[in-house]
Design a protein around this motif. Sequence first.
Motif, PDB file in Angstrom:
ATOM      1  N   PRO A 140     -43.171 -68.948-131.022  1.00  0.00           N
ATOM      2  CA  PRO A 140     -43.228 -67.531-130.618  1.00  0.00           C
ATOM      3  C   PRO A 140     -42.366 -67.214-129.384  1.00  0.00           C
ATOM      4  N   SER A 141     -41.939 -65.969-129.324  1.00  0.00           N
ATOM      5  CA  SER A 141     -41.135 -65.495-128.187  1.00  0.00           C
ATOM      6  C   SER A 141     -41.144 -63.971-128.177  1.00  0.00           C
ATOM      7  N   THR A 142     -41.123 -63.405-127.000  1.00  0.00           N
ATOM      8  CA  THR A 142     -40.840 -61.966-126.870  1.00  0.00           C
ATOM      9  C   THR A 142     -39.487 -61.800-126.185  1.00  0.00           C
ATOM     10  N   ARG A 143     -39.381 -62.269-124.938  1.00  0.00           N
ATOM     11  CA  ARG A 143     -38.195 -62.035-124.129  1.00  0.00           C
ATOM     12  C   ARG A 143     -36.942 -62.738-124.662  1.00  0.00           C
ATOM     13  N   THR A 144     -37.039 -64.020-124.925  1.00  0.00           N
ATOM     14  CA  THR A 144     -35.825 -64.778-125.220  1.00  0.00           C
ATOM     15  C   THR A 144     -35.181 -64.288-126.511  1.00  0.00           C
ATOM     16  N   ARG A 152     -35.026 -71.852-130.807  1.00  0.00           N
ATOM     17  CA  ARG A 152     -36.231 -72.302-130.091  1.00  0.00           C
ATOM     18  C   ARG A 152     -37.052 -73.155-131.036  1.00  0.00           C
ATOM     19  N   HIS A 177     -35.197 -75.069-120.828  1.00  0.00           N
ATOM     20  CA  HIS A 177     -35.006 -73.667-121.254  1.00  0.00           C
ATOM     21  C   HIS A 177     -33.803 -73.123-120.469  1.00  0.00           C
ATOM     22  N   GLN A 213     -33.150 -69.297-119.783  1.00  0.00           N
ATOM     23  CA  GLN A 213     -34.041 -68.706-118.783  1.00  0.00           C
ATOM     24  C   GLN A 213     -33.471 -68.996-117.390  1.00  0.00           C
ATOM     25  N   PRO A 252     -40.960 -66.549-115.187  1.00  0.00           N
ATOM     26  CA  PRO A 252     -40.213 -66.370-116.447  1.00  0.00           C
ATOM     27  C   PRO A 252     -40.938 -65.444-117.422  1.00  0.00           C
ATOM     28  N   LEU A 253     -42.259 -65.284-117.230  1.00  0.00           N
ATOM     29  CA  LEU A 253     -43.112 -64.503-118.130  1.00  0.00           C
ATOM     30  C   LEU A 253     -43.163 -65.175-119.509  1.00  0.00           C
ATOM     31  N   PRO A 254     -44.190 -65.017-120.314  1.00  0.00           N
ATOM     32  CA  PRO A 254     -45.342 -64.172-120.058  1.00  0.00           C
ATOM     33  C   PRO A 254     -46.259 -64.745-118.973  1.00  0.00           C
TER      34      PRO A 254
HETATM   35  N1   CP Z   1     -39.446 -66.470-120.649  1.00  0.00           N
HETATM   36  C1   CP Z   1     -39.616 -66.699-121.964  1.00  0.00           C
HETATM   37  O1   CP Z   1     -39.140 -67.680-122.521  1.00  0.00           O
HETATM   38  O2   CP Z   1     -40.371 -65.750-122.611  1.00  0.00           O
HETATM   39  P1   CP Z   1     -40.648 -65.724-124.171  1.00  0.00           P
HETATM   40  O3   CP Z   1     -41.488 -66.918-124.500  1.00  0.00           O
HETATM   41  O4   CP Z   1     -41.345 -64.414-124.413  1.00  0.00           O
HETATM   42  O5   CP Z   1     -39.318 -65.807-124.873  1.00  0.00           O
END
Ligand code: CP
Length: 307
Positions: A51-55, A104, A132, A135, A265-267
């Motif tokens: 899972p990922s949102t930002r990347t 990823r 990563h 990031q 880096p979030l979340p």
């Molecule tokens: N910072 C980061 O990798 O966020 P995601 O897991 O949402 O991609």
Amino acid sequence: MLNGRHLIDIKDFSKQELNEIFDLADQIVKNPEDFSHCCDGKILATLFYEPSTRTRLSFETAMLRLGGKVIGFSEPNSTSVSKGENIADTIRIIGCYADVVAMRHPKEGAPKVASIYSKIPVINAGDGGHQHPTQTLTDLLTIRSIKGSLSNLKIGCCGDLKFGRTVHSFIKAMSMYENNSFTLISPRELKVPEYIKRELDKNNVVYKETKKLEEVIGELDILYMTRVQKERFFNEEEYIRLKDSYILDKLKMQEAPERMIVLHPLPRVNEIACEVDDDPRACYFKQAQYGVYAREALIMKLLGLEL
Ligand code: CP
């Protein structure tokens, strides 16, 4: 020359090459419209086995903002991976469809394996608890933009330093710049891996380890907070015991210098209280925005494109 290269580990690139990426990202920040056709006709593939949102979305935004197109998946069970296809075969096929790939994967080293079989640049978008690097491009671009330099900084890394892949790449990268020192703040169970410490020792980088954030926060220029990585724990009880080891709140921020910026880096889960978000030193949402510019610059460099 970054054209055609892979980015698997942040140290695949020299300091000079990293700086070239940041210089290009600065230009994109200033005049984003100028770059809106740089990737016309190019395709990015995003292969996200985790899972990922930002990347994922920042990679896709970056390519779309450059005029390119995007293909990919975020749910491997909907692909032939579920029939047993291996990484080598998948990447050979993606190389027939796309010009560059961001991958990823939950297994450490999977993007490295992909790069061995790939005829197009492979970007590691996070491999297990290992690295990563994009990031890190985001983190360093943020620091350079806000602090004006990547050198002479007292850097605190706090939280899950064992499984937190962002912090591994971040420490490696920041130790390439002059006169940075590290304070590694974690519970005993989540200390930074020995291979990262060996690298710091090899490069004569000054660092110390502590459990107590409140004892060191007053010394820092940068506080890099991290989430306890629930998905990497084998034992749920252990996760529950450690998950709230650190909570950065307004009270703790009162002990931090005015110059200190907070990155993450979030979340985030609980490790930064929402009441900190309005503090001018809280830079983690700005950091996510810089992620698009950093990835735009990276894509252009790997594809050998110029304005
Ligand atoms: N910072 C980061 O990798 O966020 P995601 O897991 O949402 O991609």
